[in-house]
Write a protein that holds these residues in place. Structure first.
Motif, PDB file in Angstrom:
ATOM      1  N   ASP A  41      22.853 -12.801  81.222  1.00  0.00           N
ATOM      2  CA  ASP A  41      23.123 -11.488  80.646  1.00  0.00           C
ATOM      3  C   ASP A  41      24.344 -11.568  79.724  1.00  0.00           C
ATOM      4  N   PRO A  42      24.499 -10.612  78.804  1.00  0.00           N
ATOM      5  CA  PRO A  42      25.577 -10.689  77.815  1.00  0.00           C
ATOM      6  C   PRO A  42      26.978 -10.834  78.409  1.00  0.00           C
ATOM      7  N   TRP A  70      24.714 -12.262  71.133  1.00  0.00           N
ATOM      8  CA  TRP A  70      23.882 -12.597  72.294  1.00  0.00           C
ATOM      9  C   TRP A  70      22.400 -12.503  71.935  1.00  0.00           C
ATOM     10  N   SER A  71      22.025 -11.468  71.201  1.00  0.00           N
ATOM     11  CA  SER A  71      20.628 -11.282  70.814  1.00  0.00           C
ATOM     12  C   SER A  71      20.123 -12.448  69.968  1.00  0.00           C
ATOM     13  N   ILE A 124      15.014  -8.377  69.971  1.00  0.00           N
ATOM     14  CA  ILE A 124      15.699  -8.740  71.219  1.00  0.00           C
ATOM     15  C   ILE A 124      16.798  -7.707  71.494  1.00  0.00           C
ATOM     16  N   TYR A 125      17.554  -7.370  70.458  1.00  0.00           N
ATOM     17  CA  TYR A 125      18.641  -6.398  70.582  1.00  0.00           C
ATOM     18  C   TYR A 125      18.104  -5.066  71.104  1.00  0.00           C
ATOM     19  N   ARG A 146      19.863 -15.459  72.316  1.00  0.00           N
ATOM     20  CA  ARG A 146      18.748 -15.273  73.255  1.00  0.00           C
ATOM     21  C   ARG A 146      17.416 -15.615  72.596  1.00  0.00           C
ATOM     22  N   GLU A 206      26.983  -8.147  71.657  1.00  0.00           N
ATOM     23  CA  GLU A 206      25.573  -7.773  71.788  1.00  0.00           C
ATOM     24  C   GLU A 206      24.720  -8.387  70.681  1.00  0.00           C
ATOM     25  N   SER A 241      15.302  -4.424  72.656  1.00  0.00           N
ATOM     26  CA  SER A 241      14.754  -4.576  73.997  1.00  0.00           C
ATOM     27  C   SER A 241      15.858  -4.580  75.060  1.00  0.00           C
ATOM     28  N   GLN A 242      16.951  -5.261  74.777  1.00  0.00           N
ATOM     29  CA  GLN A 242      18.039  -5.382  75.747  1.00  0.00           C
ATOM     30  C   GLN A 242      18.922  -4.139  75.800  1.00  0.00           C
ATOM     31  N   PHE A 243      19.259  -3.582  74.640  1.00  0.00           N
ATOM     32  CA  PHE A 243      20.266  -2.526  74.587  1.00  0.00           C
ATOM     33  C   PHE A 243      19.710  -1.132  74.330  1.00  0.00           C
TER      34      PHE A 243
END
Length: 135
Positions: A85-86, A73-74, A23-24, A77, A70, A26-28
């Motif tokens: 969103d974060p 949040w991951s 997830i981390y 999520r 971050e 993918s998002q960041f």
């Protein structure tokens, strides 16, 4: 494993499964392990074992507030894909999001998930303020 932390009057459930790293990324757009491993190495190579507050301060110093958010949040999520969103997510807690508490209560299990399996003989960290439930 799921872990629930309290932020003021809000409860947030986090997954400590290794999948939080996906997830981390993918998002960041970057892998979390190259960020975490040097911190883990640094604290493991000290002559005296750092206490919980020293360890939390080291993580906060190296990751910064945004890095803590971050990662947290991951992990949240992974449990609830409907969280915003974060920035919106962390702002929803107001002053109740305490990064040092998040590091102390959540990070040991997140880090352990990256390096140990259920069959591993690695020590299991304990957290004082968190409620743990199995999925």
């Amino acid at each position: 494993m799921l872990k629930t932390l309290q932020f003021g009057d809000k409860s947030v459930t986090f997954s400590t499964s290794f999948a939080w790293t996906l997830i981390y990324k993918s998002q960041f757009g970057r892998d979390a392990l190259p960020i975490l491993i040097p911190i883990i190495r640094e604290t493991a190579n000290t002559k005296k074992k750092p206490d919980e507050s020293e360890l939390a301060m080291t993580f906060l110093e190296r990751l910064g507030f945004s890095g803590v958010v971050e990662i947290a949040w991951s992990a949240a999520r992974l449990v609830d894909f409907n969280i915003p969103d974060p920035l919106t997510w962390v702002a929803s807690f107001g002053d109740d999001f305490e990064p040092l508490d998040v590091i102390s209560d959540l990070f040991p299990d997140l880090i352990l998930s990256c390096f140990a399996s259920k069959k591993s003989k690695a020590p299991i960290p304990t957290a004082k303020k968190a409620t743990t439930t199995k999925k």
